[in-house]
Design an enzyme around this catalytic site. Structure first.
Site, PDB file in Angstrom:
ATOM      1  N   ASP A  49      -1.583   4.747   6.883  1.00 19.29           N
ATOM      2  CA  ASP A  49      -0.803   3.871   6.000  1.00 19.29           C
ATOM      3  C   ASP A  49       0.101   4.726   5.112  1.00 19.29           C
ATOM      4  O   ASP A  49      -0.002   5.955   5.117  1.00 19.29           O
ATOM      5  CB  ASP A  49      -1.754   3.025   5.137  1.00 19.29           C
ATOM      6  CG  ASP A  49      -1.143   1.677   4.729  1.00 19.29           C
ATOM      7  OD1 ASP A  49       0.098   1.571   4.635  1.00 19.29           O
ATOM      8  OD2 ASP A  49      -1.920   0.735   4.494  1.00 19.29           O
TER       9      ASP A  49
ATOM     10  N   HIS B  35       7.087  -1.285  -1.234  1.00 18.05           N
ATOM     11  CA  HIS B  35       7.245  -2.730  -1.420  1.00 18.05           C
ATOM     12  C   HIS B  35       8.628  -3.093  -1.951  1.00 18.05           C
ATOM     13  O   HIS B  35       8.825  -4.199  -2.456  1.00 18.05           O
ATOM     14  CB  HIS B  35       6.127  -3.335  -2.294  1.00 18.05           C
ATOM     15  CG  HIS B  35       4.818  -3.442  -1.547  1.00 18.05           C
ATOM     16  ND1 HIS B  35       3.788  -4.257  -1.938  1.00 18.05           N
ATOM     17  CD2 HIS B  35       4.396  -2.836  -0.411  1.00 18.05           C
ATOM     18  CE1 HIS B  35       2.785  -4.146  -1.072  1.00 18.05           C
ATOM     19  NE2 HIS B  35       3.133  -3.275  -0.144  1.00 18.05           N
TER      20      HIS B  35
ATOM     21  N   GLU C 183      -2.875  -7.205   6.511  1.00 17.83           N
ATOM     22  CA  GLU C 183      -3.354  -6.180   5.571  1.00 17.83           C
ATOM     23  C   GLU C 183      -2.887  -6.480   4.159  1.00 17.83           C
ATOM     24  O   GLU C 183      -3.629  -6.325   3.195  1.00 17.83           O
ATOM     25  CB  GLU C 183      -2.856  -4.789   6.007  1.00 17.83           C
ATOM     26  CG  GLU C 183      -3.483  -3.626   5.229  1.00 17.83           C
ATOM     27  CD  GLU C 183      -2.741  -3.219   3.964  1.00 17.83           C
ATOM     28  OE1 GLU C 183      -3.256  -2.360   3.223  1.00 17.83           O
ATOM     29  OE2 GLU C 183      -1.652  -3.760   3.666  1.00 17.83           O
TER      30      GLU C 183
HETATM   31 CO    CO Z   1       1.779  -2.532   1.467  1.00 21.72          CO
HETATM   32 ZN    ZN Z   2       0.399  -0.630   3.862  1.00 21.52          ZN
END
Ligand code: CO
Ligand code: ZN
Length: 332
Positions: free
Chosen positions: A216, A303, A193
Site C-alpha cells: 500500500d 487522497h 479497503e
Molecule cells: Co487510501
Molecule cells: Zn491504500
C-alpha cells in the site's frame, strides 16, 4: 510498466464498485497466474505456485478500490449533492472533475469561496452541465471517482488513486517477474479497503495464509512543513512497515524483510505511521491470527487527485517482493 500504471490509475473504481478495474487487472495478469478466482466481495485472487516442503501459503494484498463520491440528492436545477466513499477531504474537491461508472463527467462546485474557510462536503455539489433536474443524467446512488490523467514526470509519477493502484501494478509486475517460488502465493486484489479493509478481511479468511503482506502507499515526511514528523521519503526505497494505527507488523517478518533487502542490495526504509491502516491488519486478525507485514510506497498528497510516488521505489518494491517470494521465509 508505466503504461500499466497509467491504465490502472485512470480506470474508475470506488469502493464497492470495482468491476471495471477488476477486468483491467484480470487482463493484465493474463496467463502469469495458475488460477484466478473472484470471491463474494469481488476481490480477484490470482494463485501462483505450489507449496514445497520449505514453502508456505502466502497472501499478498493490494487494494483495487479508490475513494469516491455517491449521489444523495438532485435538485430542481440538476445539481447533485453527494456523500463520501472513503476518506474524502473537502479541501481537495472544489474545481475537481469526476468520472461516473457509466462515463458521465462532471465538476465539483460550491456557491462561493469564503476566504480562510475550509468547505464542508455539504457545501459542495456536482455539476454535470445539466440545465434542469429532467436534463440531469444522474440518479441517486450513482458513484464516481476523481478524474485526472496520469502524469509522468520521469522519476516521479502523479495520479489520482496511486492509493492503491500503484500496489496493484507492483503485484502484477511481481507475477510477471517471479520465475520460481517454493510457496503457494495468492495475489489478492482486494475490494473495499477504503471503507474498512472489507475485501481483504473475507479474502484472508478464504485464502487461510501462513503469512501475509499488504502492499500500500504511506505518507511521506519529506514535504516542506509537515507538522507530523515522519522519516519516510520519496526515493529512499520501499518502506518496510513496522506499525500503523491498524496493526503492528510481525517483528520476525520485519527482520526477515530487512535482511532480504540488505542481502540483495535493495534500498529500503522503515515505516512508523502514526495514523492510517492497511490490509495487513485484516490478514493478521483473520481466523486464529497470521504473521503479517506490509511493503509501503511513500506517497505525497494521499487522497488528493494528484498523489505522487517515486518510480525507483516502485521498481525496488517489485525487486524486494520477488526476492521474498523466491526463497523460503524464515520466522525466528
Ligand atoms: Co487510501
Ligand atoms: Zn491504500
Amino acid at each position: 510498466m508505466k503504461s500499466l500504471i497509467k491504465k490502472l490509475v485512470e480506470t474508475p473504481g470506488p469502493s464497492g464498485f470495482e468491476y471495471q478495474i477488476r477486468d483491467v487487472i484480470r487482463e493484465a495478469i493474463g496467463n502469469t497466474a495458475d488460477e484466478i478466482r473472484v470471491d463474494a466481495l469481488g476481490s480477484l485472487i490470482a494463485k501462483r505456485g505450489t507449496r514445497s516442503e520449505s514453502g508456505m501459503r502466502v497472501m499478498i494484498s493490494a487494494h483495487i478500490d479508490e475513494i469516491g463520491l455517491m449521489v444523495t440528492h438532485i435538485d430542481d436545477n440538476g445539481f447533485a449533492r453527494f456523500t463520501n466513499i472513503g476518506g474524502i477531504n473537502p479541501l481537495t474537491c472544489y474545481g475537481g472533475r469526476v468520472l461516473f461508472m457509466d462515463g458521465t463527467r462532471g465538476v465539483i462546485g460550491m456557491d462561493g469561496i469564503e476566504r480562510g474557510k475550509t468547505p464542508k462536503l455539504t457545501d459542495l455539489f456536482i455539476d454535470v452541465g445539466a440545465t434542469s433536474k429532467e436534463d440531469c443524467p444522474l440518479k441517486v446512488s450513482d458513484v464516481c471517482g476523481f478524474e485526472r490523467p496520469f502524469l509522468d514526470l520521469g522519476k516521479r509519477l502523479v495520479a489520482k488513486s496511486m492509493d492503491d493502484r500503484i500496489a496493484a501494478a507492483i503485484a502484477i509486475e511481481v507475477l510477471r517477474k517471479l520465475e520460481s517460488t517454493p510457496h503457494e502465493v495468492h495475489f489478492v486484489f482486494s475490494t473495499q479497503e477504503e471503507v474498512g479493509l472489507r475485501g481483504a478481511t473475507t479474502a484472508a479468511f478464504g485464502v487461510d495464509p501462513d503469512v501475509g503482506f499488504a502492499v500500500d502507499v504511506t505518507l511521506s515526511g519529506d514535504t516542506p512543513r509537515r507538522s507530523t514528523k515522519m522519516m519516510t521519503a520519496l526515493g529512499d526505497g520501499p518502506a518496510i512497515k513496522v506499525r500503523d494505527s491498524s496493526f503492528i507488523a510481525d517483528p520476525r517478518l520485519v527482520d526477515w524483510m530487512v535482511k532480504t533487502a540488505q542481502g540483495a542490495g535493495i534500498p529500503y526504509q522503515l515505516e512508523v505511521l502514526e495514523a492510517g491502516g492497511t490490509d495487513g491488519r485484516a490478514i493478521q486478525m483473520t481466523r486464529s491470527g497470521v504473521p503479517a507485514g506490509c511493503v509501503s510506497i511513500a506517497c505525497r498528497y494521499i487522497h488528493s487527485p494528484s498523489e505522487m510516488v517515486d518510480f525507483d521505489d516502485v521498481d525496488n518494491a517489485v525487486k524486494l517482493l520477488v526476492k521474498i517470494l523466491s526463497e523460503p521465509i524464515k520466522l525466528d
